[in-house]
Design a protein around this motif. Sequence first.
Motif, PDB file in Angstrom:
ATOM      1  N   SER A  13     -62.923  36.581   4.219  1.00  0.00           N
ATOM      2  CA  SER A  13     -62.435  37.854   3.754  1.00  0.00           C
ATOM      3  C   SER A  13     -63.287  38.218   2.606  1.00  0.00           C
ATOM      4  O   SER A  13     -63.623  39.595   2.448  1.00  0.00           O
ATOM      5  CB  SER A  13     -61.318  37.321   3.044  1.00  0.00           C
TER       6      SER A  13
ATOM      7  N   ARG B 232     -57.671  39.367   1.124  1.00  0.00           N
ATOM      8  CA  ARG B 232     -57.601  38.117   0.104  1.00  0.00           C
ATOM      9  C   ARG B 232     -58.474  37.225   0.342  1.00  0.00           C
ATOM     10  O   ARG B 232     -58.475  36.773   1.356  1.00  0.00           O
ATOM     11  CB  ARG B 232     -56.153  38.249   0.103  1.00  0.00           C
TER      12      ARG B 232
ATOM     13  N   THR C 239     -56.101  32.849   4.231  1.00  0.00           N
ATOM     14  CA  THR C 239     -55.850  33.847   5.117  1.00  0.00           C
ATOM     15  C   THR C 239     -54.782  33.234   6.182  1.00  0.00           C
ATOM     16  O   THR C 239     -55.250  32.521   7.022  1.00  0.00           O
ATOM     17  CB  THR C 239     -57.011  34.609   5.856  1.00  0.00           C
TER      18      THR C 239
ATOM     19  N   ASP D  47     -59.741  40.321   9.999  1.00  0.00           N
ATOM     20  CA  ASP D  47     -59.812  39.131   9.208  1.00  0.00           C
ATOM     21  C   ASP D  47     -59.155  38.126   9.885  1.00  0.00           C
ATOM     22  O   ASP D  47     -57.806  38.291   9.846  1.00  0.00           O
ATOM     23  CB  ASP D  47     -59.294  39.432   7.794  1.00  0.00           C
TER      24      ASP D  47
HETATM   25 MG    MG Z   1     -59.868  34.349   4.447  1.00  0.00          MG
END
Ligand code: MG
Length: 216
Positions: A58, A72, A80, A96
């Motif tokens: 991320s 984030r 995540t 992501d």
């Molecule tokens: Mg992440």
Amino acid sequence: MTIAFPFCEKMDDISIEKGRRLFASECRFVKGVVAMDGLPKPDRVEICFAGRSNVGKSTLINSLTNRKALARSSNTPGRTQEINYFDLADSLYLVDLPGYGYANAPINVVAKWQKLLKKYLSGRQNLRRVFVLVDARHGIKTVDNEIMALLDTAAVTFQLILTKSDKIKEKDAEKIFEQVRNRLSKHVAAYPEIIITSSERGIGIPIMRSVIANIL
Ligand code: MG
Ligand code: GTP
């Protein structure tokens, strides 16, 4: 003797400029996906960021897009938990992924996203490249090898990215690079160049931008 899997350390000016321009375009969050039927229409090229929890996926997306908190990130492995889609310049998806391996989340939750992750990595038709992120201090671990084997089977090209290079000790570097190259040589889907990055110091960021722009 030429080294197999050399580092991609330089790009021509035109490619660098192409990458800079692409990443100066608007990037917006599209959606977080928790099941295969939630994936957006495969109507454009897609590239994704895979790797063990906490490796810096991320954070790298934030560095590339020059944003602090688009994706984030956190100190806690398992930040995540969905497949997060970002649209860049209305022309490609940056994806992501949740981390694999250890994560600080309940076992049943982790099992669910690991399953989704594997389905996604082996069955997404517009997925043009997977960036497999590996912590430069740790090298390729067994779980990384498993994901790479899955990508071999699915014939999805992956490129190895060494992250957090600001943290590697010089005396350890050669040994780790050798381990990484050795392991990569066993994988038919491995792209033949490695990229070294540090989101902290901005290392490898212009190169990654231009590599992505060249995939388009
Ligand atoms: Mg992440
Ligand atoms: P999950 O979402 O849990 O799978 O993790 P992730 O791979 O997305 O990692 P994330 O980007 O959340 O980063 C994890 C931690 O590593 C954060 O505390 C970041 O600040 C730190 N980090 C990421 N990249 C770098 C880097 O290049 N150098 C250093 N020193 N720290 C970094």
